[in-house]
Design a protein around this motif. Structure first.
Motif, PDB file in Angstrom:
ATOM      1  N   ASP A 805       0.812  -1.226   0.000  1.00  0.00           N
ATOM      2  CA  ASP A 805       0.000   0.000   0.000  1.00  0.00           C
ATOM      3  C   ASP A 805       0.839   1.267   0.000  1.00  0.00           C
ATOM      4  N   GLY A 806       2.127   1.151   0.282  1.00  0.00           N
ATOM      5  CA  GLY A 806       2.984   2.336   0.222  1.00  0.00           C
ATOM      6  C   GLY A 806       3.186   2.852  -1.181  1.00  0.00           C
ATOM      7  N   THR A 807       2.787   2.068  -2.179  1.00  0.00           N
ATOM      8  CA  THR A 807       2.865   2.521  -3.565  1.00  0.00           C
ATOM      9  C   THR A 807       1.780   3.566  -3.801  1.00  0.00           C
ATOM     10  N   THR A 808       2.190   4.782  -4.090  1.00  0.00           N
ATOM     11  CA  THR A 808       1.235   5.889  -4.191  1.00  0.00           C
ATOM     12  C   THR A 808       0.762   6.151  -5.610  1.00  0.00           C
ATOM     13  N   THR A 809       1.327   5.463  -6.591  1.00  0.00           N
ATOM     14  CA  THR A 809       0.902   5.673  -7.974  1.00  0.00           C
ATOM     15  C   THR A 809       0.218   4.420  -8.484  1.00  0.00           C
ATOM     16  N   GLY A 810      -0.377   4.515  -9.646  1.00  0.00           N
ATOM     17  CA  GLY A 810      -1.031   3.367 -10.235  1.00  0.00           C
ATOM     18  C   GLY A 810      -0.097   2.481 -11.032  1.00  0.00           C
ATOM     19  N   GLU A 811       1.204   2.720 -10.967  1.00  0.00           N
ATOM     20  CA  GLU A 811       2.132   1.990 -11.807  1.00  0.00           C
ATOM     21  C   GLU A 811       2.461   0.605 -11.270  1.00  0.00           C
ATOM     22  N   GLY A 812       2.307   0.395  -9.948  1.00  0.00           N
ATOM     23  CA  GLY A 812       2.749  -0.845  -9.350  1.00  0.00           C
ATOM     24  C   GLY A 812       2.051  -2.062  -9.925  1.00  0.00           C
ATOM     25  N   SER A 813       2.849  -3.011 -10.434  1.00  0.00           N
ATOM     26  CA  SER A 813       2.296  -4.263 -10.968  1.00  0.00           C
ATOM     27  C   SER A 813       3.365  -5.332 -10.850  1.00  0.00           C
ATOM     28  N   VAL A 814       2.992  -6.506 -10.293  1.00  0.00           N
ATOM     29  CA  VAL A 814       3.980  -7.522  -9.951  1.00  0.00           C
ATOM     30  C   VAL A 814       3.385  -8.902 -10.201  1.00  0.00           C
ATOM     31  N   THR A 815       4.222  -9.858 -10.590  1.00  0.00           N
ATOM     32  CA  THR A 815       3.856 -11.265 -10.516  1.00  0.00           C
ATOM     33  C   THR A 815       4.759 -11.943  -9.495  1.00  0.00           C
ATOM     34  N   PHE A 816       4.232 -12.975  -8.854  1.00  0.00           N
ATOM     35  CA  PHE A 816       4.953 -13.708  -7.818  1.00  0.00           C
ATOM     36  C   PHE A 816       5.143 -15.151  -8.281  1.00  0.00           C
ATOM     37  N   VAL A 817       6.358 -15.695  -8.054  1.00  0.00           N
ATOM     38  CA  VAL A 817       6.692 -17.042  -8.496  1.00  0.00           C
ATOM     39  C   VAL A 817       7.374 -17.770  -7.350  1.00  0.00           C
ATOM     40  N   ALA A 826       4.532 -22.663  -8.191  1.00  0.00           N
ATOM     41  CA  ALA A 826       3.305 -21.862  -8.153  1.00  0.00           C
ATOM     42  C   ALA A 826       3.621 -20.475  -8.690  1.00  0.00           C
ATOM     43  N   GLY A 827       2.581 -19.767  -9.079  1.00  0.00           N
ATOM     44  CA  GLY A 827       2.748 -18.409  -9.554  1.00  0.00           C
ATOM     45  C   GLY A 827       1.428 -17.670  -9.537  1.00  0.00           C
ATOM     46  N   THR A 828       1.478 -16.381  -9.789  1.00  0.00           N
ATOM     47  CA  THR A 828       0.277 -15.556  -9.807  1.00  0.00           C
ATOM     48  C   THR A 828       0.181 -14.828 -11.134  1.00  0.00           C
ATOM     49  N   PRO A 829      -1.016 -14.388 -11.489  1.00  0.00           N
ATOM     50  CA  PRO A 829      -1.118 -13.434 -12.605  1.00  0.00           C
ATOM     51  C   PRO A 829      -0.551 -12.087 -12.155  1.00  0.00           C
ATOM     52  N   VAL A 830      -0.589 -11.104 -13.044  1.00  0.00           N
ATOM     53  CA  VAL A 830      -0.151  -9.757 -12.687  1.00  0.00           C
ATOM     54  C   VAL A 830      -1.079  -9.206 -11.611  1.00  0.00           C
ATOM     55  N   ILE A 831      -0.495  -8.746 -10.509  1.00  0.00           N
ATOM     56  CA  ILE A 831      -1.246  -8.132  -9.417  1.00  0.00           C
ATOM     57  C   ILE A 831      -0.911  -6.649  -9.408  1.00  0.00           C
ATOM     58  N   ARG A 832      -1.934  -5.817  -9.319  1.00  0.00           N
ATOM     59  CA  ARG A 832      -1.719  -4.378  -9.391  1.00  0.00           C
ATOM     60  C   ARG A 832      -1.967  -3.726  -8.039  1.00  0.00           C
ATOM     61  N   THR A 851      12.909 -20.872  -3.638  1.00  0.00           N
ATOM     62  CA  THR A 851      13.174 -19.537  -4.173  1.00  0.00           C
ATOM     63  C   THR A 851      11.862 -18.787  -4.330  1.00  0.00           C
ATOM     64  N   LEU A 852      11.813 -17.573  -3.812  1.00  0.00           N
ATOM     65  CA  LEU A 852      10.671 -16.674  -3.949  1.00  0.00           C
ATOM     66  C   LEU A 852      11.093 -15.533  -4.872  1.00  0.00           C
ATOM     67  N   ALA A 853      10.419 -15.419  -6.020  1.00  0.00           N
ATOM     68  CA  ALA A 853      10.821 -14.427  -7.024  1.00  0.00           C
ATOM     69  C   ALA A 853       9.638 -13.557  -7.413  1.00  0.00           C
ATOM     70  N   THR A 854       9.938 -12.350  -7.889  1.00  0.00           N
ATOM     71  CA  THR A 854       8.923 -11.461  -8.457  1.00  0.00           C
ATOM     72  C   THR A 854       9.407 -10.953  -9.802  1.00  0.00           C
ATOM     73  N   THR A 855       8.442 -10.606 -10.672  1.00  0.00           N
ATOM     74  CA  THR A 855       8.763  -9.915 -11.915  1.00  0.00           C
ATOM     75  C   THR A 855       8.036  -8.577 -11.922  1.00  0.00           C
ATOM     76  N   ASP A 856       8.381  -7.725 -12.874  1.00  0.00           N
ATOM     77  CA  ASP A 856       7.855  -6.355 -12.867  1.00  0.00           C
ATOM     78  C   ASP A 856       6.471  -6.219 -13.496  1.00  0.00           C
ATOM     79  N   GLY A 857       5.822  -7.290 -13.848  1.00  0.00           N
ATOM     80  CA  GLY A 857       4.469  -7.219 -14.396  1.00  0.00           C
ATOM     81  C   GLY A 857       4.398  -6.748 -15.826  1.00  0.00           C
ATOM     82  N   GLY A 858       5.550  -6.563 -16.467  1.00  0.00           N
ATOM     83  CA  GLY A 858       5.568  -6.228 -17.882  1.00  0.00           C
ATOM     84  C   GLY A 858       5.559  -4.762 -18.231  1.00  0.00           C
TER      85      GLY A 858
END
Length: 877
Positions: A805-817, A826-832, A851-858
C-alpha cells in the motif's frame, strides 16, 4: 584551538567569581541585578548576569562584546527553570587536556579551558546548573540537572548585533541547503542550521553544538526577521535527558581563529577506545557521481581500482548498486593492488542490532575496511541513539565509518576515532558553486571533517564553467576530510597528469592548519602541514586576478622548495622555485579559479618534494577444492598457489587459508617464504572442516598471500573457491523472514526487507496489501529473488502476496513465483496496486532450495513494491 604554552599545575590558584554590579545577597533572595565575571582565556571573556531572576551570558573577544545569550534556562515537563532563578552556589576549575585525533585539521590537541559552574534554583526548589567553559577560541555552555528529566525546550536566545553580517543555511534534516549572506536582523524568518556564522567589524562568531549524542536532541536556530535574536528549537518536543544537555558553542575571534578552532572537538567526550592503528585516513576513488550506474558494474569498478592504485589513493568507494555476489572478488582484486574497499549502505539496512550482527562480520570476512552509511536525515534523539549504536558496533568490528545524508559533526570524531567524515553539507553532488566553496571553510568545515566529494576535472566532453580544474584540485586541500572521495573518472584523472601527480602526494589528516587569507563567499587560501611538508590551496568565487600568498607559515630562516600547480586554458601545469619564509608568491588565477602548492625543506640537488610512489608487484593466487558441497562435520581439501608475476620481488610471504567463521583447519600449516622473485611460485595444501556453528550457504574458502612489497607496504593477495555448505534445515512452524537466505537480489535500492515494506523512509514500514497488514513477511521490489534452504525438511509454504500500500501511484504491478530446486511450483497473474492479496499455499515436500521471485508485471519496475505477507513454512519438528 591555538597551541598554548601551559604553566605548571602549581600556578593555578583558587579563583573567586566576582559580582561587581551588586553586593552579595543571602541565598534564596533574588537580586534585581547581579553579574559574575568568569575567568577568561586569552582574548576571550565571559560574564553571567541576573536581572529579576532571568539569566544572560555575555561573550567578549578582545575586550568587545561579541554576542550575548538571553533568558538562559530549560523548561521540563515538571518545572520552568528559565525565570525567578536564585544563585545557590558557584565553583570553578581549570581544565587542561591533551588528546590525539586520527583525523582533522590538527592531530595533536592541547587545550586550556576555564570552567565555571553556577547553580540556581526557582521558587519551587528545582535546581539548574549553568556550566560555562571559556577557551581561547570561544565560549560554550550547557545545563545540568540533579537527575533525569524530560526536557521540553531551551529558552536561551543568541543576541547578535542587528547589523552583523550573517552567513546562514536554511535548516533541513540533511543540512544540504545553500548558505545565504544577509545581516543578523534582515535574514528571513525561519529555521537555520548549525553552524551559523556572523561578523561584526573584524570579530566573527560561529554558533555550533558539541557533545551531542543519544542522550539529547539536536537543535536548530529559529529567527524572526527584524531581530538580531536566534533561539534554539530542539528536534523533539520531549527529550528524555539524563540531566545533561549538549554544549551550546560560540566560537569567537578573527577569521583565522574561527577557521582554526577545535572547540567542538575539545568539548566532546574522550575517545572510547585506544589502539587506532587500523584507522587510516586517505583519499578514495568514487564512481557514483560521475557514473551513477557504475557501482553495479564489476568490471568498471576494477577500472576505478586500477586508477586508485596508479594514483596512490588508499581506497575505492563502491556506492549503491554493489552486489554481494561479486564484491568479495572486487575486494580481493583491490587489495592485491594495494587499494582497500569501502562500501555504501542505506542506513535502514544497518538499523537494527540483528542487521548489524549479520552484515558487519560478513564485511570483515570479505576484507572491507569501512562503510558509508546514508540517508539518516534526522536530528532526533532516536536517530542519535542509532548513531551511538552503530559507532560502537563498527568500532568492535574495526570498520571505519562515514555518515552521509547525516547531521553535522558535534565532536563524535574525538569520541569515536574511526569516524572518518560526515556529510551534512551541500556538496559537489548537488552541483558546482564557487561561491559556496568559499563559504564552507568558514562554516561547516570548521566543526569537523566534511564529505564534500570534490575534484572532478573538466574535459572537452564534460566542460564545467562553474569552476576550473585548478579550483577543483585545490578543494581537497582547502577542505578537511579524513576520507576524501575524488569524483573524477579514471579517464578524467588521466587527462590532467599534474593533477594526478599532486593527488598522489596529498594526505587527508594534518599536523597543523593555517588560514592564510580569506573572505567568506569571495576567496579562501589555507595551508596544512603533514610532518615536514606543507600543502596549500586557494580558491576564488568570482573574477580572477592575482592572489598573494605570504610564505611565513613555512617558518624558520632556511630555504624551501615550493612546487606550484596552476592552470592555463584548462591544463594544469607545475612550476617550482626555492624560497624562504620571508618571501611571498603572487599567483595569477582564472575566474572561479585556484591553485595548489607543496613545499618541503630544500637541500642542494633536490628537485621535487614528491615521495616516491610504486605500485605493488602483480601477483595472483590460484585456489582449488576437492568438493563443491559439504555437510555439517564434513571436510574438504583446499589447495592454494601464490605466483609472483611482474613488478618486482615479494618478501616475507605468508600463504594460508582465511576461513569463514565456524570453519577450521584440521590439517596443514601456513607456508612461509622469505623471498619470491618474479615468475616464482609457492603452494600449500590444507584440510578444512565445517563445524556445527560454521557459516553456511554459498561460502568462499579463501587462500591469501600476505607479503611485503618493495615500498614496504604489506599487501594482501588472495582468491577463493566457492563451496555450498548445507544450512541446518528449518524446524516446525517458522517464517521465511526468520530463516537465513542463501541468495538475495532486489530490483531497486536496498535489499529485500524482513518484516517490513521495501518502500522509502517516508512510507509505512508495516507490510500492507489493500489495507490488510502483516507483522511477518518480506518486502521486496520487483524484479527480485531470494533463496532459503529447506533441506527436504518442509512440506508447506504459505503466503499472501500483493503490491504494498505504500505505492502511491497506479504503476505498481507484480507477478509472484515460487520455485523449488529451480522448478516452478506456483505463480500468480499480474497483481496491481490496490488489489487484494492473493493466497499461495504450496506443497514443498522434498524441496531443498526454496526460491521466492517477483517480476515487474511487464510495464517496468517503477513502484513495484511487492509484499510476501506472512510467508511461513511448515517443517518437520
Amino acid at each position: 584551538m591555538r597551541m598554548l604554552m601551559l604553566k605548571p599545575l602549581s600556578w593555578v590558584l583558587p579563583l573567586v567569581l566576582l559580582a561587581p554590579t551588586a553586593p552579595a545577597v543571602a541565598a534564596g533572595t533574588a537580586p534585581a541585578a547581579t553579574s559574575w565575571t568568569l575567568p577568561g582565556v586569552g582574548d576571550v571573556g565571559a560574564s553571567v548576569e541576573s536581572a529579576d531572576g532571568r539569566l544572560r551570558l555575555r561573550v567578549s573577544s578582545g575586550g568587545t562584546e561579541a554576542l550575548s545569550v538571553a533568558d538562559l534556562g530549560l523548561v521540563t515537563s515538571t518545572t520552568d527553570l528559565s525565570k525567578d532563578l536564585t544563585l545557590r552556589s558557584q565553583n570553578h576549575r581549570t581544565l587542561r587536556t591533551a588528546y590525539r585525533m586520527t583525523t582533522g585539521k590538527q592531530r595533536e590537541r592541547t587545550v586550556l579551558q576555564e570552567e565555571s559552574r553556577l547553580t540556581f534554583s526557582n521558587p519551587s526548589g528545582a535546581q539548574l546548573a549553568l556550566v560555562v567553559r571559556v577557551s581561547d577560541d570561544g565560549v560554550a555552555f550547557r545545563y545540568e540537572l540533579p537527575g533525569a528529566a524530560t526536557v521540553q525546550r531551551e529558552t536561551g536566545g543568541f543576541e547578535l548585533a542587528p547589523d552583523a553580517t550573517s552567513w546562514l543555511q536554511p535548516y533541513n534534516p540533511q543540512h544540504e541547503n545553500e548558505h545565504a549572506e544577509a545581516t543578523a536582523a534582515t535574514a528571513p524568518t525561519g529555521e537555520f542550521g548549525h553552524p551559523a556564522l556572523f561578523r561584526r567589524g573584524s570579530t566573527y562568531t560561529l554558533l555550533a553544538e558539541s557533545g551531542l549524542d543519544g542522550r539529547y536532541s539536536g537543535g536548530r536556530l529559529t529567527h524572526t526577521q527584524g531581530s538580531g535574536r536566534y533561539d534554539v528549537r530542539l528536534a523533539d518536543a520531549a527529550v528524555a535527558s539524563t540531566g545533561v544537555t549538549s554544549w551550546r558553542t560560540m566560537i569567537v575571534g578573527d577569521l583565522a581563529t574561527v577557521t582554526g578552532s577545535t572547540l567542538v572537538d575539545d568539548l566532546a567526550e574522550p575517545a572510547r577506545f585506544t589502539g587506532t592503528s587500523w584507522v587510516q585516513p586517505g583519499l578514495s576513488s568514487w564512481s557514483w557521481l560521475a557514473e551513477n550506474s557504475s557501482p553495479r558494474d564489476f568490471e568498471r569498478q576494477k577500472d576505478y581500482v586500477d586508477a586508485a592504485a596508479r594514483n596512490n589513493l588508499s581506497y575505492v568507494l563502491v556506492d549503491e548498486g554493489w552486489s554481494p555476489v561479486w564484491l568479495p572478488e572486487l575486494t580481493r582484486y583491490a587489495r592485491a593492488r594495494g587499494v582497500e574497499v569501502l562500501i555504501w549502505f542505506h542506513w535502514t539496512n544497518l538499523q537494527t542490532q540483528a542487521q548489524r550482527d549479520e552484515w558487519l562480520p560478513k564485511l570483515v570476512a570479505w576484507g572491507v575496511k569501512g562503510v558509508k552509511v546514508d540517508f539518516m536525515e534526522s536530528d532526533s534523539q532516536a536517530r542519535y541513539q542509532w548513531y551511538d549504536a552503530i559507532l560502537a558496533d563498527t568500532a568492535k568490528h574495526r570498520l571505519m565509518i562515514n555518515f552521509h545524508g547525516s547531521t553535522v559533526p558535534h565532536g563524535l570524531a574525538r569520541t569515536w576515532p574511526h569516524l572518518m567524515t560526515m556529510e551534512g553539507v551541500r556538496g559537489e553532488e548537488n552541483g558546482l558553486n564557487a561561491t559556496r566553496n568559499t563559504i564552507l571553510p568558514f562554516t561547516r568545515n570548521v566543526i569537523g571533517s566534511m564529505d564534500y566529494t570534490p575534484t572532478r576535472f573538466a574535459t572537452a566532453s564534460n566542460p564545467k564553467p562553474q569552476t576550473t580544474n585548478a579550483h577543483e584540485l585545490a578543494l581537497p586541500v582547502v577542505y578537511e576530510s579524513g576520507w576524501t572521495h575524488i569524483v573524477s573518472t579514471p579517464e578524467e584523472l588521466a587527462s590532467q597528469p599534474e593533477g594526478e601527480r599532486f593527488l598522489r602526494q596529498l594526505p587527508t589528516a594534518w599536523d597543523e592548519t593555517r588560514l592564510l587569507s580569506g573572505t567568506p563567499g569571495v576567496e579562501t587560501v589555507i595551508a596544512r602541514r603533514d610532518g615536514a611538508r606543507w600543502f596549500a590551496g586557494g580558491i576564488r568565487s568570482g573574477t580572477g586576478g592575482t592572489v598573494t600568498v605570504p610564505l611565513t607559515f613555512l617558518g624558520g630562516t632556511g630555504r624551501w622548495l615550493v612546487e606550484i600547480v596552476t592552470e592555463n586554458q584548462g591544463a594544469l601545469s607545475r612550476s617550482s622555485a626555492v624560497r624562504r619564509a620571508a618571501d611571498r608568491l603572487d599567483l595569477l588565477v582564472a575566474d572561479r579559479g585556484g591553485f595548489v602548492l607543496q613545499a618541503c625543506p630544500y637541500s642542494p640537488g633536490l628537485t621535487t618534494c614528491d615521495k616516491p610512489h610504486r605500485e605493488p608487484p602483480r601477483t595472483s593466487v590460484l585456489v582449488d577444492v576437492s568438493a563443491d558441497e559439504v555437510a555439517t562435520g564434513g571436510t574438504v581439501e583446499l589447495q592454494g598457489v601464490f605466483v609472483a608475476r611482474t613488478g618486482g620481488s615479494v618478501r616475507d610471504l605468508a600463504l594460508a587459508p582465511e576461513l569463514p567463521a565456524g570453519w577450521s583447519v584440521v590439517a596443514g600449516k601456513p607456508v612461509r617464504k622469505s623471498l619470491l622473485r618474479e615468475g616464482e611460485s609457492v603452494s600449500g595444501r590444507w584440510t578444512v572442516k565445517l563445524n556445527p556453528a560454521g557459516v553456511r550457504g554459498d561460502v568462499e574458502l579463501v587462500v591469501a598471500g600476505t607479503y611485503t612489497a618493495p615500498d614496504g607496504r604489506r599487501i594482501h593477495s588472495a582468491d577463493a573457491a566457492r563451496v555450498f555448505a548445507e544450512p541446518l534445515p528449518p524446524k516446525g512452524s517458522t517464517y521465511v523472514s526468520d530463516q537465513p537466505w542463501t541468495d538475495e537480489t532486489n530490483g531497486y535500492g536496498r535489499p529485500q526487507q524482513r518484516d517490513r515494506s521495501h518502500g522509502g523512509d517516508n512510507e509505512p514500514a508495516t507490510l500492507s496489501i489493500a489495507g490488510k497488514t502483516f507483522g511477518k513477511g518480506v518486502g521486496s521490489h520487483a524484479p527480485s529473488s531470494l533463496t532459503t534452504w529447506l533441506g527436504g525438511a518442509c512440506s508447506r509454504f504459505f503466503a499472501e502476496v500483493g503490491v504494498d500500500d505504500g505505492t502511491t501511484t497506479g504503476e505498481g504491478s507484480v507477478t509472484f513465483v515460487v520455485l523449488g530446486d529451480g522448478r516452478q511450483l506456483a505463480g500468480t497473474p499480474v497483481i496491481r496496486a490496490g488489489e487484494t492479496a492473493h493466497l499461495l499455499d504450496v506443497d514443498v515436500t522434498g524441496v531443498k532450495r526454496l526460491t521466492l521471485a517477483t517480476t515487474d508485471g511487464g510495464n517496468g519496475k517503477n513502484s513495484d513494491h511487492a509484499d510476501w505477507g506472512t510467508a511461513s513454512l511448515t517443517c518437520a519438528p
